[in-house]
Write a protein that holds these residues in place. Structure first.
Motif, mmCIF file in Angstrom:
data_model
loop_
_atom_site.group_PDB
_atom_site.id
_atom_site.type_symbol
_atom_site.label_atom_id
_atom_site.label_comp_id
_atom_site.label_asym_id
_atom_site.label_seq_id
_atom_site.Cartn_x
_atom_site.Cartn_y
_atom_site.Cartn_z
ATOM 1 N N SER A 30 -77.187 35.124 -9.463
ATOM 2 C CA SER A 30 -75.429 35.495 -9.893
ATOM 3 C C SER A 30 -75.577 34.815 -11.220
ATOM 4 O O SER A 30 -74.947 35.266 -12.360
ATOM 5 N N GLY B 94 -70.550 31.756 -11.064
ATOM 6 C CA GLY B 94 -70.825 33.140 -11.064
ATOM 7 C C GLY B 94 -70.397 33.806 -12.159
ATOM 8 O O GLY B 94 -71.083 34.749 -12.867
ATOM 9 N N ALA B 95 -69.118 33.566 -11.183
ATOM 10 C CA ALA B 95 -68.416 35.203 -12.671
ATOM 11 C C ALA B 95 -68.015 34.226 -14.091
ATOM 12 O O ALA B 95 -67.706 34.782 -15.375
ATOM 13 N N TYR C 288 -69.177 42.083 -14.564
ATOM 14 C CA TYR C 288 -67.673 42.614 -13.312
ATOM 15 C C TYR C 288 -68.461 43.655 -12.950
ATOM 16 O O TYR C 288 -67.937 44.503 -11.695
ATOM 17 N N VAL D 134 -64.902 27.376 -6.133
ATOM 18 C CA VAL D 134 -64.877 28.445 -5.743
ATOM 19 C C VAL D 134 -65.835 27.925 -3.678
ATOM 20 O O VAL D 134 -65.416 28.838 -3.383
ATOM 21 N N ARG E 201 -59.397 30.642 -4.251
ATOM 22 C CA ARG E 201 -60.718 31.570 -3.600
ATOM 23 C C ARG E 201 -60.695 31.384 -1.512
ATOM 24 O O ARG E 201 -60.580 31.878 -1.051
ATOM 25 N N TYR F 283 -63.238 44.184 -8.784
ATOM 26 C CA TYR F 283 -63.435 43.020 -10.014
ATOM 27 C C TYR F 283 -63.370 44.794 -11.396
ATOM 28 O O TYR F 283 -63.653 44.208 -11.504
ATOM 29 N N TYR G 240 -60.949 34.340 0.052
ATOM 30 C CA TYR G 240 -62.111 34.408 0.793
ATOM 31 C C TYR G 240 -61.027 34.220 2.832
ATOM 32 O O TYR G 240 -61.626 34.634 3.429
ATOM 33 N N LYS H 92 -59.152 36.504 -12.306
ATOM 34 C CA LYS H 92 -60.808 35.946 -12.246
ATOM 35 C C LYS H 92 -60.934 35.545 -12.746
ATOM 36 O O LYS H 92 -62.189 34.387 -13.259
HETATM 37 N N1 PHE Z 1 -68.529 33.136 -4.634
HETATM 38 C C1 PHE Z 1 -68.474 33.801 -5.292
HETATM 39 C C2 PHE Z 1 -67.140 33.894 -6.012
HETATM 40 O O1 PHE Z 1 -65.838 34.209 -5.305
HETATM 41 C C3 PHE Z 1 -69.156 35.253 -6.232
HETATM 42 C C4 PHE Z 1 -68.919 36.008 -7.022
HETATM 43 C C5 PHE Z 1 -70.041 35.740 -7.758
HETATM 44 C C6 PHE Z 1 -67.689 36.602 -7.532
HETATM 45 C C7 PHE Z 1 -69.579 36.482 -9.184
HETATM 46 C C8 PHE Z 1 -67.735 36.968 -8.550
HETATM 47 C C9 PHE Z 1 -68.797 37.138 -9.624
HETATM 48 O O2 PHE Z 1 -66.664 33.352 -7.384
#
Ligand code: PHE
Length: 529
Positions: A445, A9-10, A469, A192, A64, A106, A68, A163
């Motif tokens: 995302s 996603g990022a 972000y 991730v 991650r 972020y 998490y 990140k």
């Molecule tokens: N689970 C994704 C991650 O930790 C969630 C995320 C998506 C975080 C997009 C940031 C940006 O990477």
């Protein structure tokens, strides 16, 4: 560029930063970026991809895992009574702090991305970030309450540094014409989710036996694995990420330093005002992060809209980006409450039984999202690829993603109302809310990141990633504020209000789909190979 929903996603569509920013951007072959010394196509050492992907896969997995894992127990740690090993903070404040913590990660990644791009290069930002994160987890593992705050701030700082940078290094592993890039990001995204799937089980196991700090120590050990791997296997990167992609020139240095100085004074002034008006330290921090996130986002939009470097066509793209951006902020506002409001719902409102003879802990709900991402990502990737160029367009996918987030909270409000007292909601109820959100995540995302790179003015490619972000920073700040402001109203009203606002906005987005489509017609190119 094709949307690749399975991508991280990022960063799924993060363009090769070196290629974008380097002066030789128009050269026919911009093979080696960010300091890489070897053409990427020669290297198939990791699942058919450059071996450096393995190095980064390992680092991201453990990062991650730590993030998490820590997040799975953070809210409980903050609001559990001191006599039971927690910090005994009242619950609304504790949950707002968790949301604010997510927002700061972020917000700080904007700074991390800038440092990587202009000063230290993405690899060093990744490496230093890993060291800082590990230190943070070590602080958290110490059984000293005051050190917990230092630890939380340190982890946020390190994650902010790492990140965005680690994704940039992934981008730099591939030559510009290397068709494996999107698939590479999909593999990276799996790291991730493998990391975030496993962490809650390990952390909870330790926490249940030896307390919260033992749980946090798992994150420290995990981060050590990531760091060691990064160091030992760094040669596989063949120099990717070594150089800043648009290094500060000597001529710029003075102006930039002045601006950085002004920025620091500005942040200090905002913080001073917020603290003076907020009463408690916690509220001061929460409000500072909220105000800074909003200022950063508005400032960035204003800068792009006003810049003479932005063409009329690009300004039109930017207009289309505004409603998508707001939608994304609302999406993250709900989605990231996994670690706050939904975590509290798991612990206090859910009847935790067992599955296959294994007793379910509240923390296990944090693994539902990564599990379903891994299971569903290939399905969505195949679907988007088959339908490329047809309905749904970027705007429609966004609207659908935002709708899913909104509906997930309407659903949770319904469950909350149905099982109003104590831990009586069945486990499938909360799990289903996570699944609906995951479907939304897969629509929004990766598509969002891709849209960001497509709609960004050429002069602002990197800043545009930072702007993306900020959807999460602003969204999580909004959650932090909502949690506190609606403190006395009860869960059902809380979930319903945020759910309806978000679902309502998704309808606005849906109505705007044709308008958005017209504004971005020239960038919504169809390419399936
Ligand atoms: N689970 C994704 C991650 O930790 C969630 C995320 C998506 C975080 C997009 C940031 C940006 O990477």
């Amino acid at each position: 560029m094709v949307d690749s929903p399975a991508s991280h996603g990022a960063s799924s569509a993060t363009p090769e930063p070196g290629a974008v920013n380097s002066p030789d951007v128009d050269a026919p072959r911009v093979a080696l970026s960010g300091g890489r010394t070897r053409p990427s196509l020669d290297d198939r050492g990791f699942l058919g991809h450059p071996s450096g992907l393995g190095t980064l896969f390992n680092a991201e997995l453990w990062e991650r895992f730590s993030y998490y894992g820590m997040r799975a127990i953070l809210a409980y740690y903050l609001y559990t009574a001191v006599s039971e090993g927690g910090l005994g903070i009242d619950q609304p404040t504790a949950l707002s702090i968790v949301a604010t913590y997510g927002a700061s990660v972020y917000l700080l990644s904007v700074v991390g991305a800038w440092l990587a791009d202009r000063v230290i290069g993405a690899f060093r930002a990744t490496l230093y970030g890993a060291v800082v994160i590990m230190l943070g987890h070590v602080f958290l593992a110490l059984p000293i309450a005051a050190m917990s705050w230092v630890g939380i701030a340190t982890v946020a700082l390190g994650t902010g540094l790492q990140k965005a940078s680690i994704s940039a290094v992934v981008g730099q592993l591939y030559d510009r014409e290397d068709g494996r890039r999107d698939a590479g990001f999909s593999i990276f995204y799996m790291s991730v989710n493998i990391g975030s799937f496993c962490a809650p089980f390990v952390v909870t196991f330790l926490k249940d036996r030896w307390g919260f700090h033992a749980g946090f120590s798992a994150a420290a050990v995990g981060m050590a694995f990531g760091l060691i791997g990064l160091f030992v296997f760094r040669k596989h990167l063949h120099g990717a990420g070594t150089n800043p992609t648009s290094p500060l020139t000597a001529a710029e240095r003075g102006t930039v330093m002045r601006r950085v100085g002004l920025g620091v004074v500005g942040v200090a002034a905002v913080a001073a005002i917020c603290f003076a008006l907020s009463g408690t330290t916690a509220n001061g921090v929460i409000n500072t992060v909220t105000v800074m996130s909003v200022i950063a986002a508005v400032g960035m939009f204003a800068m792009m809209f006003k810049s003479p470097k932005v063409s009329a066509a690009e300004r039109r793209h930017l207009q289309a980006y505004v409603p998508l951006w707001i939608g994304a902020a609302l999406f993250w506002m709900i989605f990231e409450q996994a670690a706050s409001k939904m975590a509290a719902f798991a612990a206090e409102r859910t009847d935790l039984g067992s599955i296959f003879g294994i007793k379910v802990n509240a923390e296990f709900f944090q693994s539902v999202n990564p599990l379903f991402v891994v299971a569903l990502a290939p399905v969505f990737a195949a679907m988007w690829l088959r339908r490329a160029g047809k309905f749904p367009s970027t705007g429609a996918k966004f609207a659908f993603g935002v709708l899913m987030a909104g509906l997930s909270f309407v659903l949770l409000a319904f469950y909350s109302n149905l099982w109003p007292h104590g831990p009586t909601a069945p486990m499938w109820a909360l799990a289903s809310v996570f699944v609906v959100q995951t479907i939304g995540e897969l629509c929004l995302s990766p598509v969002g990141i891709s849209a960001t790179t497509k709609l960004a003015p050429a002069a602002f490619t990197t800043q545009a990633m930072a702007l993306w972000y900020l959807t999460s920073a602003v969204g999580q700040s909004a959650a932090a504020q909502a949690i506190r402001l609606m403190e006395g109203l009860g869960d059902t009203t809380f979930f319903l209000t945020l759910g309806l606002i978000t679902a309502g906005f998704s309808l606005v987005l849906m109505a705007l789909v044709p308008w958005i489509g017209r504004h971005m017609r020239d960038v919504e190119a169809v390419k399936t190979a």
